[in-house]
Design a protein around this motif. Sequence first.
Motif, PDB file in Angstrom:
ATOM      1  N   GLY A 116       0.760  -1.244   0.000  1.00  0.00           N
ATOM      2  CA  GLY A 116       0.000   0.000   0.000  1.00  0.00           C
ATOM      3  C   GLY A 116       0.784   1.284   0.000  1.00  0.00           C
ATOM      4  O   GLY A 116       0.237   2.338   0.338  1.00  0.00           O
ATOM      5  N   LYS A 166       3.892  10.994   8.884  1.00  0.00           N
ATOM      6  CA  LYS A 166       3.449  10.159   7.762  1.00  0.00           C
ATOM      7  C   LYS A 166       4.646   9.695   6.929  1.00  0.00           C
ATOM      8  O   LYS A 166       4.737   8.532   6.527  1.00  0.00           O
ATOM      9  CB  LYS A 166       2.469  10.932   6.874  1.00  0.00           C
ATOM     10  N   ILE A 197      -0.046  12.676  -1.773  1.00  0.00           N
ATOM     11  CA  ILE A 197      -1.048  12.315  -0.771  1.00  0.00           C
ATOM     12  C   ILE A 197      -2.424  12.399  -1.428  1.00  0.00           C
ATOM     13  O   ILE A 197      -2.748  13.387  -2.095  1.00  0.00           O
ATOM     14  CB  ILE A 197      -0.950  13.216   0.479  1.00  0.00           C
ATOM     15  N   ASN A 198      -3.224  11.344  -1.287  1.00  0.00           N
ATOM     16  CA  ASN A 198      -4.493  11.301  -2.000  1.00  0.00           C
ATOM     17  C   ASN A 198      -5.605  12.010  -1.228  1.00  0.00           C
ATOM     18  O   ASN A 198      -5.377  12.583  -0.151  1.00  0.00           O
ATOM     19  CB  ASN A 198      -4.868   9.862  -2.364  1.00  0.00           C
ATOM     20  N   GLN A 229      -7.925  10.901   0.475  1.00  0.00           N
ATOM     21  CA  GLN A 229      -8.220  10.272   1.776  1.00  0.00           C
ATOM     22  C   GLN A 229      -7.042  10.417   2.743  1.00  0.00           C
ATOM     23  O   GLN A 229      -6.969   9.724   3.757  1.00  0.00           O
ATOM     24  CB  GLN A 229      -8.560   8.789   1.597  1.00  0.00           C
ATOM     25  N   LYS A 248      -3.954   9.521   2.339  1.00  0.00           N
ATOM     26  CA  LYS A 248      -3.018   8.397   2.308  1.00  0.00           C
ATOM     27  C   LYS A 248      -1.814   8.786   1.459  1.00  0.00           C
ATOM     28  O   LYS A 248      -1.958   9.318   0.356  1.00  0.00           O
ATOM     29  CB  LYS A 248      -3.685   7.153   1.730  1.00  0.00           C
ATOM     30  N   TYR A 303       1.572   8.133  -0.765  1.00  0.00           N
ATOM     31  CA  TYR A 303       2.160   7.170  -1.691  1.00  0.00           C
ATOM     32  C   TYR A 303       3.542   7.665  -2.134  1.00  0.00           C
ATOM     33  O   TYR A 303       3.797   8.868  -2.190  1.00  0.00           O
ATOM     34  CB  TYR A 303       1.294   7.001  -2.945  1.00  0.00           C
TER      35      TYR A 303
END
Length: 294
Positions: A73, A109, A183-184, A186, A188, A190
């Motif tokens: 993920g 993060k 960062i998306n 939601q 999250k 990546y």
Amino acid sequence: MISPPDFVVHFSPVLFSLQPVSGGLSNHNYRLDFQKQGLDHRYFVRQFSATYNDMDNDVKHECAAQIQAANVGIAPNIIAQYEQGIICDWIAGKHWELIEQTEGCNIEKLAQLVANLHQQPVPEYHLDMTVRLQHYYQQLLPEFKTTALEQQLQLVVDLIEHKLARNRHGFCHHDMNPLNFIINEQAKLYLLDWEFAAAGHCDFDITTLFQTFAWQHPQKVLFLKYYNHYHSGAKVTLSQLDVMDVVVEMMTLLWCIVMYQQDRDSTYLTLWQQSDCAIKDKINRLRKDSKWDQ
């Protein structure tokens, strides 16, 4: 008007849209859109530059690393891979602004993602820093192979062989800069662009991140606090990263020169000049701190 790469034409239906995506220095990035069976499809396309193979990259190694990271993920899924490029899931999100890069919640993060990556099973392919540096050096035109540059390279090879922290072998990305994090919607995070990913020395990733995010001491300390929390037993210190800082700068310097000599782009010349000044300063500081020649 963009002339679409052959692999994009092969992947897509007759009607599709291909739009350039900004960011990245050594490859060409696009957003691919089309409809199929009544559904909208959107993908990220990365077309390898002419220098991709010259930089000792390999699409099979890159895709294997990204697939492994996607399975836990932290990377986009690869949809299709070709000799000329790859097609991935489109991540609807954004890169952090400068102020956001220094916020504590975002530093956590980053630290959590990096610690997670470093604890994954190592890829079969190993990036040997000495071999990679020497490969870059051999790519240089004779006019760029100065005595000073050769001496710097030999000093850095000595650092790699004798001065780096032990027991830091792991799954590394090797190109952690702000444009490779997204960062998306939601929230999250990546990590993108896995062309240099391989088994390697994990301090390389952290040092690269510190350099490219241009953090000050408080942000670095906070990152290591979170990193060591999420990677129990790592116990990374700022002092041990001082050594890797010189190695990463040498890698950056040689990469900039190789890229500049391809087409004499002023962007790479500026980066070369900046890195040349930086490595002289870092070598001097490392010697002054008595971490070298002892």
